[in-house]
Design an enzyme around this catalytic site. Structure first.
Site, PDB file in Angstrom:
ATOM      1  N   SER A 268       1.525  12.940 -13.724  1.00 48.31           N
ATOM      2  CA  SER A 268       0.783  12.147 -14.473  1.00 48.31           C
ATOM      3  C   SER A 268       1.244  12.514 -15.959  1.00 48.31           C
ATOM      4  CB  SER A 268      -0.588  12.155 -14.426  1.00 48.31           C
ATOM      5  OG  SER A 268      -1.489  11.980 -15.681  1.00 48.31           O
TER       6      SER A 268
ATOM      7  N   HIS B  34     -11.584  -2.042   9.894  1.00 42.11           N
ATOM      8  CA  HIS B  34     -12.505  -2.178   8.741  1.00 42.11           C
ATOM      9  C   HIS B  34     -12.590  -1.013   7.681  1.00 42.11           C
ATOM     10  CE1 HIS B  34     -14.394  -5.846  10.607  1.00 42.11           C
ATOM     11  NE2 HIS B  34     -14.198  -4.675  12.122  1.00 42.11           N
TER      12      HIS B  34
ATOM     13  N   GLU C 151       3.533   2.946  -3.954  1.00 37.17           N
ATOM     14  CA  GLU C 151       2.831   2.140  -4.723  1.00 37.17           C
ATOM     15  C   GLU C 151       3.881   0.854  -5.288  1.00 37.17           C
ATOM     16  OE1 GLU C 151      -0.744   4.106  -7.123  1.00 37.17           O
ATOM     17  OE2 GLU C 151       1.119   5.237  -7.338  1.00 37.17           O
TER      18      GLU C 151
ATOM     19  N   LYS D 235      -2.282  16.043 -11.352  1.00 37.83           N
ATOM     20  CA  LYS D 235      -1.926  14.807 -10.509  1.00 37.83           C
ATOM     21  C   LYS D 235      -0.494  14.825  -9.724  1.00 37.83           C
ATOM     22  CE  LYS D 235      -3.810  11.587  -9.973  1.00 37.83           C
ATOM     23  NZ  LYS D 235      -4.233  10.472 -10.848  1.00 37.83           N
TER      24      LYS D 235
END
Ligand code: ARG
Length: 468
Positions: free
Chosen positions: A286, A159, A299, A292
């Protein structure tokens, strides 16, 4: 005026199709990829035609020579594909016939329906071999990263809440297991792909005495005992795309596995977890926020699973309403299949490369795994060993956890005296339950994340993967 092609639909049709119809129906823009297998299939078919007396030796030689030349030109990027010739089969045959008049005999006893089924099966066989090799490399990357960090412990999650401590390598080996099942599924798919459909004609075979076994042997459609593997029903053979569905389905599951791994990686490299660091070369920045460093590869692997799953759906939908036998709808199989193979192959390769350029942040892992709450179940097991039924032990430890929470103390800082107040089964030996090293040594059952098990599993996979 356009020269009439030697492989046009000839007699029946006065004129070629309208330009927009031709554009709509062509497949050369994508099925050119089958050229090598198309030529190999034609060489085998021609050899067989000569063996049954339908081509002379010199006719066969002229066909072989011209096909070889065409193959060389395609390889060198010099071959001119002609969209008005619809597909790869017509393009190659037309060029062959221009170069060798015997080329006009090549389509004897053959239809594009069994030809395209043959090409696709041959193409897919090769693709499966390459993909399985890449999956093995990914398994090796996971095992290597695990072995390099074999002492690193992290919390295991259910979980997405901290559950119990596991070796980081044990977590990675979970993916090695998944990938092994993927390889098995592809190998299984290979066996059903490896059946020769040539000789099925358009739908109903041929009146000519074709030697199907010879063709199958020449093209490697044999089983482990060197027996030729031939499709047994011409109607099934020209319309069967089960092997494409199986490949797309196995790929969808592989993509799901990769997507889950990608998700773990995305979490692990966040500041919140900070378990791993991916080398700059496998991350992106970024355009706006200078600080970043994003895990875009992971992804995209996660994102690309969507199209692989979509391709499987498209294939099933494509097939579900088709009457027997070949229907032009089947031409739509190729782009789904090619896209699936491209996508899973590149995802597997990039995932390996990224993992080979990833470091484990041992100190953050150690800190996270050091959370004594992770050993609450070990505390219950301690009581079980003292003779308490597990349900009761679970309840008692629940009370200990509640007491620790009330006092805002970690679980291991509750004193023995306090523990004994909650239950008399607790003794002084309870302290060592919170020794993480010992806790990991206690996990001995096969498949558990114990220290000895991990060594065994790592050694097993290393041996298995290095043997390939
Ligand atoms: N380009 C076609 C395909 O991919 C080849 C088979 C064509 N057969 C036919 N009867 N028109 O399916």
């Amino acid at each position: 005026m356009k020269k009439k092609s030697p492989v046009s639909r000839s007699g029946r049709f006065g004129k070629g199709p309208a330009a927009d119809a031709a554009q709509f129906t062509e497949s050369i823009s994508f099925d050119w990829r089958l050229w090598e297998h198309d030529i190999l299939g034609s060489l085998a078919h021609a050899t067989m035609l000569q063996s049954i007396g339908l081509l002379t030796k010199s006719e066969l030689a002229s066909i072989q020579k011209a096909l070889d030349q065409i193959a060389e030109e395609i390889c060198a990027g010099k071959f001119k594909w002609d969209a008005s010739l619809e597909d790869v089969h017509m393009n190659i045959e037309a060029e062959l016939t221009r170069r060798a008049s015997a080329g006009a005999k090549l389509h004897t006893g053959r239809s594009r329906n069994d030809q395209v089924a043959l090409d696709l099966r041959m193409w897919l066989r090769d693709e499966i071999v390459v993909l399985n090799r890449a999956i093995r490399e990914l398994q090796l990357a996971l095992v290597t990263l695990g072995s390099k960090n074999r002492d690193a412990l992290i919390p295991g999650y259910t979980h997405l809440q901290r559950a119990q401590p596991v070796y980081f390598a044990h977590h990675l080996l979970a993916y090695v297991e998944m990938l092994e099942r993927d390889c098995e599924r592809f190998t299984d798919c290979f066996s059903r792909t490896n059946v020769c459909p040539l000789g099925s004609g358009a739908i109903a075979g041929s009146t000519l005495p074709l030697d199907r076994e010879l063709v199958a042997r020449l093209l490697g459609f044999v089983d482990g005992k060197d027996q030729a593997r031939l499709t047994q029903n011409s109607m099934d053979a020209v319309s069967d795309r089960d092997y494409v569905v199986e490949f797309c389905s196995s790929s969808a599951l592989l993509a799901v596995h990769l997507s889950r791994l990608a998700e773990d990686i995305v979490l692990w490299c966040s500041a919140e977890f900070s378990f791993i660091k991916i080398a700059d070369a496998y991350t992106t920045g970024s355009s706006l926020m200078p600080q970043k460093k994003n895990p875009d590869i992971a992804e995209l692997v996660r994102g690309k699973s969507g199209r692989v799953i979509g391709n499987l759906m498209a294939m099933l939908t494509l097939l579900k309403g088709l009457p027997m036998t070949y229907n032009r709808d089947l031409q739509e199989d190729k782009e789904r299949l090619f896209d699936t193979a491209n996508t899973v192959h590149s995802s597997v390769r990039l995932m390996s490369a990224m993992l080979n350029n990833t470091a484990v942040n041992q100190s953050t892992c150690e800190k996270a795994a050091g959370d004594p709450g992770l050993l609450a179940t070990d505390l219950a097991d301690y009581l079980v060993v003292k003779g308490m039924p597990f349900r009761q032990a679970h309840h008692v430890v629940g009370a200990v956890v509640a007491a620790a929470e009330r006092e805002s103390k970690p679980l291991n800082e509750i004193t023995v005296a306090q523990l004994q107040k909650i239950d008399t089964h607790f003794g002084n030996d309870v302290r060592e339950i919170f020794d993480l090293k010992r806790a990991m040594a206690r996990r001995k059952a096969i498949g558990s994340p114990g220290t000895e098990q991990l060594s065994r599993q790592l050694a097993r996979w290393q041996k298995f993967l290095q043997a390939r």
